[in-house]
Write an enzyme that holds these catalytic residues in place. Structure first.
Site, mmCIF file in Angstrom:
data_model
loop_
_atom_site.group_PDB
_atom_site.id
_atom_site.type_symbol
_atom_site.label_atom_id
_atom_site.label_comp_id
_atom_site.label_asym_id
_atom_site.label_seq_id
_atom_site.Cartn_x
_atom_site.Cartn_y
_atom_site.Cartn_z
ATOM 1 N N THR A 107 40.744 50.447 41.785
ATOM 2 C CA THR A 107 39.830 49.893 40.790
ATOM 3 C C THR A 107 40.239 48.454 40.483
ATOM 4 O OG1 THR A 107 39.109 49.875 38.484
ATOM 5 C CG2 THR A 107 41.138 51.056 38.902
ATOM 6 N N ASP A 153 39.813 47.305 37.734
ATOM 7 C CA ASP A 153 40.173 47.316 36.307
ATOM 8 C C ASP A 153 41.677 47.527 36.071
ATOM 9 O OD1 ASP A 153 37.424 47.205 35.994
ATOM 10 O OD2 ASP A 153 37.218 49.345 35.589
ATOM 11 N N HIS A 196 29.816 41.408 38.537
ATOM 12 C CA HIS A 196 30.100 42.047 39.832
ATOM 13 C C HIS A 196 30.677 41.099 40.868
ATOM 14 C CE1 HIS A 196 27.433 44.923 37.854
ATOM 15 N NE2 HIS A 196 28.015 45.821 38.608
#
Ligand code: F6P
Length: 370
Positions: free
Chosen positions: A147, A149, A293
């Site tokens: 990820t 994140d 994105h």
């Protein structure tokens, strides 16, 4: 003794992240070098649940040729989805209501029928929670942490994060000159869900003057005071990095779309709110840039590519050694295996006593505290 492996399958789930293809390549080659056949499931588990959607078949053979030259490519050759968790699959009923059904039986049957002995599941928290459920139902599974994140627990870092941070830092580098030329406040909104890793690492590396992260509810008066202080020192511009999940100490998080069955809530919009409020508080011109994105695109950095290749090879080694129900994790300088149970459903937030955050404070960066 676990059953000998002859065939494995790989899938990619959740939001894409640079490095997915490198994991696929390493796993497919490490499998081939053991004499195993390797298959790729299209778009999460959709290739098994909806094979009719794919002209080439929902599950494709990953030969050496198929994975040649892909390690440096962003995205995933298998496709991915962050909708339709097969354990809680949202089914529309004749009356229009949505009912959740467990479709994991179809996945287990597919593996049994096709004599595929194990699954390598590459994903973030959602995908690894599904992988854990499948492991508990008897499937041999090794997870790989992905990820941008960086919010997965039990691994030093996830792949994809370094690429996202490097890109965001590059954007901040470019914004200094335009902000300074116009004596503006530039607010840069970055992804990261409920964790502030991308904002913190890019903000410090890119010389931001304020960083707002979900872990520290912010007060914009404190940020405005820091901007005025800079103005007073003749530094007439400021860069503010805001994590999409950051929220005011007295206010709401910015949400684009509420959570619905089978899909998490979508965050976004906090940057514009912060820019407007800071403009009003300081009387300065303020603009917003939303990286969104863009942070998920492009080639993986060398760090992410190497981590991804190591993860893919380690997933195959783990299966070969009889591991199951585990996730490959980075534990510098090596990889290790951690139980999926210890990862699923947990989130790794930015520690408030970590030295990266403290470095930011030492550099005079405002975190909107006070
Ligand atoms: O988890 C990765 C991530 O890019 C988050 O940072 C972001 O909140 C989310 O996915 C966006 O998801 P989607 O692609 O559905 O807009």
């Amino acid at each position: 003794m676990p059953q000998t492996i002859r065939r494995i399958a790989i899938n990619t789930g959740g939001g894409d992240a640079p490095g997915l293809n490198a994991v696929i390549r390493a796993a497919a080659i490490a499998a081939a070098n053991r004499g195993w056949e390797c298959y790729g499931i299209r778009e999460g588990f959709n290739g098994i649940l909806f094979p009719e959607r794919y002209a080439e078949g929902g599950v494709i053979r990953l030969t050496r040729d198929r994975v040649r030259g892909i390690a440096h490519l962003g995205g995933t050759i298998l496709g991915t989805t962050n909708k339709g968790n097969p354990i809680h699959y949202p089914l529309r009923m004749p009356d229009g209501s949505i009912k959740e059904v467990d479709r994991s039986g179809e996945i287990l049957d597919f593996f049994a029928k096709k004599e595929i002995d194990a699954l390598i599941s590459i994903g973030g928290d959602g995908s690894l929670t599904i992988a854990n459920a499948l492991a508990q139902k008897g499937l041999r599974v090794v997870g790989v942490p992905k990820t941008i994140d960086n919010d997965l627990d039990k691994t030093n870092t996830t792949f994809g994060f370094d690429t996202a941070v490097s890109f965001a830092t590059d954007c901040l580098d470019r914004l200094h000159s335009t902000a300074e030329s116009h004596q503006r406040i530039m607010v840069v909104e970055v992804m990261g869900r409920y964790a502030g890793w991308i904002a913190l690492h890019a903000g410090i590396s890119g010389g931001a003057h304020a960083i707002l992260i979900p872990e520290i509810p912010f007060n914009l008066d404190a940020v405005a005071a820091r901007i005025r202080e800079r103005d007073g020192q003749g530094r007439m511009y400021s860069l503010v990095v805001v994590a999409e999940g950051a929220q005011p100490a007295h206010g709401q998080r910015a949400i684009v779309a509420q959570a619905e069955v089978g899909h998490a809530e979508r965050l976004g919009g906090i940057g514009e709110r912060v820019a407007k409020a800071l403009g009003e508080l300081t009387g300065k011109d303020a603009r917003t840039v939303v990286l969104g994105h863009l942070l998920r695109g492009g080639s993986p950095t060398t760090f992410d590519r190497l981590a991804a290749l190591r993860f893919g090879a380690a997933a195959v080694r783990g299966l070969d050694e009889g591991q199951s129900g585990v996730m490959v994790a980075l534990a510098f300088p090596n990889v290790k295996y951690v139980p999926l149970e210890e990862v699923a459903g947990r989130m790794k937030s930015v520690p408030l006593d970590g030295d990266t955050l403290i470095t930011g404070r030492d550099l005079g960066i405002s975190f909107g505290e006070g």
